[in-house]
Design an enzyme around this catalytic site. Structure first.
Site, PDB file in Angstrom:
ATOM      1  N   ASN A 114       0.870  -1.167   0.000  1.00 43.80           N
ATOM      2  CA  ASN A 114       0.000   0.000   0.000  1.00 43.80           C
ATOM      3  C   ASN A 114       0.911   1.222   0.000  1.00 43.80           C
ATOM      4  OD1 ASN A 114      -1.631   2.195   0.570  1.00 43.80           O
ATOM      5  ND2 ASN A 114      -2.904   1.117   2.049  1.00 43.80           N
ATOM      6  N   TYR A 127      -7.789  -4.229  -1.402  1.00 44.88           N
ATOM      7  CA  TYR A 127      -7.632  -3.080  -0.515  1.00 44.88           C
ATOM      8  C   TYR A 127      -8.965  -2.915   0.211  1.00 44.88           C
ATOM      9  CZ  TYR A 127      -6.834   1.825   0.875  1.00 44.88           C
ATOM     10  OH  TYR A 127      -6.697   2.991   1.589  1.00 44.88           O
ATOM     11  N   ASP A 165      -3.757  -4.768   1.732  1.00 46.34           N
ATOM     12  CA  ASP A 165      -4.091  -4.072   2.970  1.00 46.34           C
ATOM     13  C   ASP A 165      -5.507  -4.480   3.355  1.00 46.34           C
ATOM     14  OD1 ASP A 165      -4.684  -2.365   5.028  1.00 46.34           O
ATOM     15  OD2 ASP A 165      -4.298  -0.508   3.922  1.00 46.34           O
ATOM     16  N   ASN A 201      -6.783  -3.912   6.331  1.00 51.04           N
ATOM     17  CA  ASN A 201      -7.275  -2.913   7.282  1.00 51.04           C
ATOM     18  C   ASN A 201      -7.810  -3.504   8.576  1.00 51.04           C
ATOM     19  OD1 ASN A 201      -6.990  -0.064   6.902  1.00 51.04           O
ATOM     20  ND2 ASN A 201      -8.073  -0.285   4.949  1.00 51.04           N
ATOM     21  N   ASP A 210       3.437   5.086   4.566  1.00 50.81           N
ATOM     22  CA  ASP A 210       3.156   4.746   5.959  1.00 50.81           C
ATOM     23  C   ASP A 210       2.973   3.234   6.131  1.00 50.81           C
ATOM     24  OD1 ASP A 210       0.761   4.715   4.588  1.00 50.81           O
ATOM     25  OD2 ASP A 210      -0.287   6.081   5.947  1.00 50.81           O
ATOM     26  N   HIS A 211       2.897   2.506   5.024  1.00 53.47           N
ATOM     27  CA  HIS A 211       2.915   1.041   5.043  1.00 53.47           C
ATOM     28  C   HIS A 211       4.256   0.562   4.509  1.00 53.47           C
ATOM     29  CE1 HIS A 211      -1.528   0.110   5.505  1.00 53.47           C
ATOM     30  NE2 HIS A 211      -1.557   1.403   5.244  1.00 53.47           N
TER      31      HIS A 211
END
Length: 300
Positions: free
Chosen positions: A60, A155, A195, A197, A290-291
């Site tokens: 991601n 995602y 991702d 989540n 950030d990933h």
């Protein structure tokens, strides 16, 4: 996500140990047997040169354009370090040129979400979405069919601020996506990458008590993960390989340096194909998003 043939991992490109924050174990509720995941020491030996395999990276990037234009980012270095064929490095450097690429972008809110697959191995077929209009307008799923399995690049929707999309996520998206995967499994094993989540267990988030009302670690989300994925035979390949390793794939603002993270990115695999997984790993030092990227080495 990039899908290419490759052998084992190289140590080339890792920063000095003094700059390895992922080796810090700062988990608030860690058990005695838990330890920090370190990709430099915890990846298996490379497969032999005569073993046919596929290497898959999932990432991601939190904005593809931002990442590839960031000063210091080098797709060439990442490709070399992961031992993709040298003759293919220049192709990978260009991200798209000379590779088959497949894109699915949000049409309801431009720039909001999307997925892409860049592959050196030409798939048998490609499907966009899961076949349900309610879920397919945000570009969240691409499925590639290969000889021995389906690769589903996903995602998963974030439950959002104030958990505004929590009900949609756990009561609509998760069951529908799970059903889609189970239908695919009637034909071939499935690998879900991306991702998702959700930090599925306490070991997967640095401060569990403080995050139970935060998107990605609510009781509803962790129970949905178990109900719709784990209990239906989709194996968390990283956790299978590393039952007690604390490894994160996402960090909030300014939290990467202290390793206060979440594991939100996964390779889930059908039980029937898990014996072909040679390595499931995280690349926490790749910090242009950030990933961090995650990887899978699959024997064919």
């Amino acid at each position: 996500m990039s899908s290419m043939a490759g052998l084992g991992a190289s140590q080339h490109g890792y920063p000095p140990r003094s700059h390895e924050p992922w080796t810090k174990l700062v988990h608030r509720e860690r058990l005695p047997e838990w330890f920090a995941y370190n990709p430099k020491t915890m990846r298996p030996p490379p497969l032999s040169h005569d073993t046919k395999c596929m290497k898959i990276l999932s990432w991601n990037v939190n904005g593809l354009h931002d990442v590839v234009t960031t000063k210091g980012f080098s797709a060439r270095d990442l490709a070399q370090r992961e031992n993709f064929d040298e003759k293919d490095v220049e192709k990978f450097k260009n991200l798209i040129a000379d590779y088959d690429s497949y894109w699915s972008c949000s049409v309801s809110r431009l720039g909001y979400s999307g997925t892409a697959v860049i592959s050196r191995v030409k798939p048998i077929s490609v499907q966009y979405g899961i076949g349900i209009r309610e879920h397919d307008h945000e570009g969240r799923v691409i499925t590639l069919e290969f000889d021995g399995f389906y690769l589903v690049n996903a995602y998963v929707p974030n439950s959002g601020r104030f958990l505004r999309r929590l009900n949609y996520r756990v009561n609509s998206w998760d069951p529908c996506f799970s059903n889609y995967v189970k239908i695919l499994e009637k034909s071939k094993p499935v690998i879900v990458a991306g991702d998702l989540n959700c930090a599925r267990q306490s070991i997967d988030i640095h401060n569990p008590p403080a995050k139970t009302k935060s998107a990605g670690f609510t009781i509803e989300e962790t129970e949905s993960f178990e109900t719709n994925f784990s209990s239906k035979g989709l194996v968390d390949t990283f956790r299978k390989q590393h039952p007690n390793a604390v490894g994160y794939t996402f960090w909030g603002e300014n939290q990467r340096i202290t390793n206060k993270g979440w594991r939100l990115d996964y390779f889930l695999a059908s039980e029937s194909i898990t014996d072909k997984v040679h390595d499931s790993y995280i690349l926490p030092d790749v910090s242009f998003s950030d990933h961090s990227p995650i990887g899978l080495v699959l024997k064919l």
